[in-house]
Design a protein around this motif. Structure first.
Motif, short mmCIF file in Angstrom:
data_model
loop_
_atom_site.label_atom_id
_atom_site.label_comp_id
_atom_site.label_asym_id
_atom_site.label_seq_id
_atom_site.Cartn_x
_atom_site.Cartn_y
_atom_site.Cartn_z
N LYS A 73 0.89 -1.16 0.00
CA LYS A 73 0.00 0.00 0.00
C LYS A 73 0.94 1.22 0.00
CE LYS A 73 -4.22 1.42 2.34
NZ LYS A 73 -5.43 0.79 1.76
N LEU A 74 0.59 2.29 -0.74
CA LEU A 74 1.47 3.46 -0.76
C LEU A 74 1.68 3.97 0.66
CD1 LEU A 74 0.49 5.66 -3.86
CD2 LEU A 74 1.94 3.63 -3.72
N LEU A 75 2.87 4.52 0.92
CA LEU A 75 3.15 5.11 2.24
C LEU A 75 2.18 6.27 2.48
CD1 LEU A 75 7.02 5.09 1.89
CD2 LEU A 75 5.70 3.79 3.59
N PRO A 76 1.81 6.52 3.72
CA PRO A 76 0.87 7.61 4.02
C PRO A 76 1.34 8.93 3.38
CG PRO A 76 1.37 6.40 6.04
CD PRO A 76 2.29 5.86 4.96
N GLY A 77 0.48 9.57 2.65
CA GLY A 77 0.82 10.88 2.09
C GLY A 77 1.61 10.80 0.80
N SER A 78 1.97 9.54 0.40
CA SER A 78 2.76 9.44 -0.83
C SER A 78 1.88 9.53 -2.06
CB SER A 78 3.50 8.10 -0.86
OG SER A 78 4.02 7.89 -2.17
N THR A 79 2.42 10.19 -3.12
CA THR A 79 1.63 10.22 -4.37
C THR A 79 2.24 9.21 -5.35
OG1 THR A 79 3.12 11.94 -5.14
CG2 THR A 79 1.06 12.68 -4.11
#
Ligand code: AHG
Ligand code: MN
Ligand code: MN
Ligand code: MN
Length: 334
Positions: A141-147
């Motif tokens: 899952k993408l890291l928090p806040g990552s785009t």
């Protein structure tokens, strides 16, 4: 009689994933469910393409090499395109790492929340001989806040939210974990559905089978040579280990999951950091094995999932399988 043998309540992969999602309650956003549905489409289409490969002359070399120096087979390239397109059209994948792509692929999908690492066709050197090949995948899952950037995939394997493979053998077998155990599904080509055939799969605690390419033994660490030789001697039960090696990781790992035993591809003087790639071969298989009650460690006996790749095609030596065999390896070489 016929009536009794008909299963009137089959669990398809779609139903299974929805049941898993419901177990998660409100925490589940349904996004992983959607992603797994796109993944299963890719497996069905790759399976279909491989079955027809002989007919439409897809066997043979594409005439180019990939980022890891492998000669690409036509099916490597086609499997890669099928997989990437299925991920792109899923609407919730932002990044793809593929063995067949030198660089990270970033989709301009708004809201894409997952990064998928894949080996579209594993074991492709065996394709022309009709030996089972497969597709291996791991999902972050993408890291928090990552785009969506390289930091979302250069992570420890412990952060994977899902992993597995589909082996294209006599039937297509999908072995999947989303972090609470391993479940196996078999593709019913008439229904076009993966059916739950190996619920809550656990690997046998021990089995006297070892799987390694002994053709590399000239390059191995002396401790590796001694350990493998020790397996060829009669054990406590008076019998030596059996050797089994297909040469497709998916086929060798599938047998190991179902029968037990040990699979290894150690680093050696020829392949100094090993041959198998961390993100799309070692991590997914290590997560599966641990979730099935087995182990997966490096040549030094450290947990594969704790590795931290620096580049997307980084490799590692790997020893995986039944607890009994992996512990024997660690004891013998520490
Ligand atoms: P791939 O076909 O995806 O490049 O992977 C091939 C790997 C793996 O499937 C297998 O375990 C290993 O190569 C076999 O290597 P050797 O032929 O050197 O034994
Ligand atoms: Mn390859
Ligand atoms: Mn591979
Ligand atoms: Mn491959």
């Amino acid at each position: 009689d016929e009536q009794k043998s008909i299963n009137t309540d089959i669990v398809t992969l779609t139903r299974f994933i929805l049941e898993e999602q419901r177990k998660l309650g409100s925490r589940a956003t349904g996004e992983l469910t959607l992603l797994l549905n796109s993944l299963q489409f890719a497996f069905k289409y790759i399976a279909h393409t491989i079955r027809r490969a002989e007919l439409v002359n897809l066997i043979g070399l594409a005439g180019v090499q990939n980022a890891t120096g492998d000669d690409q087979k036509k099916l490597d390239v086609i499997g890669d395109e099928i997989f990437i397109n299925a991920m792109k059209s899923s609407g919730n994948v932002k990044l793809v790492v593929s063995e067949e792509q030198e660089d990270l692929i970033v989709f301009d999908t708004p809201g894409g929340n997952y990064a998928v690492c894949c080996d579209p066709i594993d074991g492709s050197s065996n394709l022309d001989a009709g030996v089972s090949v497969g597709t291996i995948f791991g999902v972050f899952k993408l890291l928090p806040g990552s785009t969506g950037n390289i930091k979302d995939v250069l992570r420890s394997g412990t952060e994977l939210v899902a992993a597995g493979y589909t082996m294209y053998g006599a039937s297509a077998h999908l072995m999947l974990t989303t972090g609470n155990g391993v479940n196996g599904f078999t593709l019913d080509t008439n229904l076009g559905e993966f059916i739950l055939t190996h619920p809550k799969l656990k690997i046998p605690k021990t089995r006297a089978i070892y799987s390694i390419n002994e053709g590399n033994s000239h390059y191995w660490d002396p401790k590796t040579v001694a350990f493998i030789e020790s397996l060829k001697k009669p054990q406590e039960n008076g019998k030596p280990y059996s050797a089994r090696y297909v040469g497709s990781m998916v086929a060798d790992v599938h047998r190991t999951l179902l029968y037990g035993g040990l699979f290894a591809y150690p680093a050696d003087t020829k392949s100094k950091t090993g041959k198998l790639r961390i993100l799309y071969e070692c991590f997914p298989m290590a997560m599966l094995l641990e979730q099935a009650g087995g182990r997966a460690v490096t040549d030094k006996g450290e947990r594969i999932l704790d590795l931290l790749p620096k580049k997307i095609h980084d490799r590692s030596g790997i020893w995986l399988g039944s607890e009994g065999e992996v512990n024997k390896f660690i004891e013998a070489t520490k």
